[in-house]
Write an enzyme that holds these catalytic residues in place. Sequence first.
Site, PDB file in Angstrom:
ATOM      1  N   CYS A 145      71.641  -3.218 101.307  1.00 31.14           N
ATOM      2  CA  CYS A 145      72.731  -2.729 102.161  1.00 31.14           C
ATOM      3  C   CYS A 145      72.582  -3.268 103.595  1.00 31.14           C
ATOM      4  O   CYS A 145      72.829  -4.439 103.834  1.00 31.14           O
ATOM      5  CB  CYS A 145      72.793  -1.209 102.110  1.00 31.14           C
ATOM      6  SG  CYS A 145      74.401  -0.565 102.635  1.00 31.14           S
TER       7      CYS A 145
ATOM      8  N   GLU B  73      68.349   2.162  94.268  1.00 31.18           N
ATOM      9  CA  GLU B  73      67.403   3.273  94.167  1.00 31.18           C
ATOM     10  C   GLU B  73      68.048   4.589  93.753  1.00 31.18           C
ATOM     11  O   GLU B  73      67.351   5.526  93.361  1.00 31.18           O
ATOM     12  CB  GLU B  73      66.648   3.446  95.494  1.00 31.18           C
ATOM     13  CG  GLU B  73      67.492   3.937  96.672  1.00 31.18           C
ATOM     14  CD  GLU B  73      68.203   2.828  97.439  1.00 31.18           C
ATOM     15  OE1 GLU B  73      68.558   3.061  98.605  1.00 31.18           O
ATOM     16  OE2 GLU B  73      68.418   1.740  96.874  1.00 31.18           O
TER      17      GLU B  73
ATOM     18  N   ASP C 111      47.195  20.371  97.360  1.00 28.34           N
ATOM     19  CA  ASP C 111      46.773  19.249  98.198  1.00 28.34           C
ATOM     20  C   ASP C 111      45.323  19.372  98.648  1.00 28.34           C
ATOM     21  O   ASP C 111      44.521  18.444  98.477  1.00 28.34           O
ATOM     22  CB  ASP C 111      47.687  19.119  99.427  1.00 28.34           C
ATOM     23  CG  ASP C 111      49.149  18.952  99.048  1.00 28.34           C
ATOM     24  OD1 ASP C 111      49.413  18.518  97.911  1.00 28.34           O
ATOM     25  OD2 ASP C 111      50.019  19.268  99.871  1.00 28.34           O
TER      26      ASP C 111
ATOM     27  N   HIS D 215      73.083   0.204  96.456  1.00 23.70           N
ATOM     28  CA  HIS D 215      71.789   0.903  96.476  1.00 23.70           C
ATOM     29  C   HIS D 215      71.223   1.009  95.063  1.00 23.70           C
ATOM     30  O   HIS D 215      71.671   1.826  94.255  1.00 23.70           O
ATOM     31  CB  HIS D 215      71.954   2.308  97.078  1.00 23.70           C
ATOM     32  CG  HIS D 215      72.181   2.301  98.546  1.00 23.70           C
ATOM     33  ND1 HIS D 215      71.154   2.308  99.461  1.00 23.70           N
ATOM     34  CD2 HIS D 215      73.325   2.261  99.274  1.00 23.70           C
ATOM     35  CE1 HIS D 215      71.653   2.286 100.689  1.00 23.70           C
ATOM     36  NE2 HIS D 215      72.960   2.242 100.595  1.00 23.70           N
TER      37      HIS D 215
END
Length: 509
Positions: free
Chosen positions: A79, A169, A225, A167
């Site tokens: 893009c 993705e 985490d 795009h």
Amino acid sequence: MQEQILILDFGSQYTQLIARRLRELNVYCEIHPFNKIPSLTPAIKGVILSGSPHSVREENPLKPDLSQIKGKLPLLGVCYGAQFLAHFFGGEVGKSNSREYGRAHLEIIDHKAKLFEDVPNDSQVWMSHADTILTIPANYKITASTHDVKVAAYKIEGEETHGIQFHPEVFHTTHGSRILKNFVFGVCQCKGDWTPASFVETTINELKTKIGSDKVILGLSGGVDSSVAAMLLHKAIGKNLYCIFVDNGLLRKNEFETVLDSYKHMGLNVKGVDAKIKFYSELNGVSDPEKKRKAIGKVFIDVFDAESQLVKNARWLAQGTIYPDVIESLSVKGPSATIKSHHNVGGLPEYMKLSVVEPLRSLFKDEVRRVGKELGLDMNILNRHPFPGPGLAIRILGEITEEKIRIIQEVDHIFIEGLKKHDLYKEVWQAGAIFLPVQSVGVMGDERTYENAVALRAVSSTDGMTADWCHLPYEFLAKMSNEIINKVKGVNRVVYDISSKPPATIEWE
């Protein structure tokens, strides 16, 4: 050295999705602001230029220095990236005369183009731009078009530089993953060997080299985490890891005791520190969300500094920072503005003599869970919902008091246990309750009440970058509301948050 793809970010809302798609292909990638290009090492196999809300026709367009990239490394402009490569290298970009937003169908012009191998003709793609490429330089060759866009894709002859004005993705581009796969494997010649097992092996070796025989202090939270970070460090340095779990008085009900108990079976050296009074004192009278975060961060640092003094010759402070934390804390011209300061990002004050080590800094949340599974962590820890570092402080809107903490702990406990009991917990990415700074009229028995309102929040997500509200059964929500109002003194109204991220954030503060 781990091969990687470099993604240069121009502020597109989809940039993180590009990274997600590549990592699903077991290809490691990193996002960097377009104006902060890292040193180019042999490990970088290709570069992707993201889209952008900006235009190349602006008075001060976003212009990266591609002198060491274009023509030297495989390059894909998406893009804005495609328009940049056309406009500033001899072509022209202008305002589009036709609508170029939404679904379109791709007509492949060059069937030998590597980018479109195994991509069927008339494949659906997603357009999202107000500008369009009017002309391309002489050595650029059109490889695909759509009904309204002549230059939907191109390749520069003599170099592996490609541009696409759609795009790949996003979900709406039906063969977008194939196009990205063709770029990283066909054009960049990546091996696709970035797996949880390879990450564990590489990270443990790197930690051994980086830390050596030094001592490390890690702040445990009981979440995924910090637990995965602890196990990686434990495997790398063993007894030289000193874990500290701080009770900031803003945890879930009974969480301090429960978390300490869960770590007994992991072989970790863990010390619990009750610092509730210090946190409450620092938060007294504070209602601004940013000031709350700063106050909590300050006390955390003070507590860790004091504890580090008790560990002789400690050199490092380990943190469970993950990639979305890093991305959300970036603030440069172009990429998305910082929404809020993050509790895991920002470094340490100069007076504190510890260096920071962040073994999970490059991972998205779902990748952290896969690494944890590879390490053999207990599934009860791996499947836990994320919980914010500042805890209930950012789920109590306005000033914090011990009474409000008591109320929201009780509400949260009923909600979370309810999700587990009704087999809904695993369907939800994150859930919790928010104490609202409003009171409302109610009736209990024959008496009028004027008590507090709380909101329940449950979202589905993959990595926390975007999220949708969970469509929990009405019967379940009704049961939760009834139980909360009946059992939690001080609450007479329950509402359910049906906002998605974006435009809302997962937490209210």
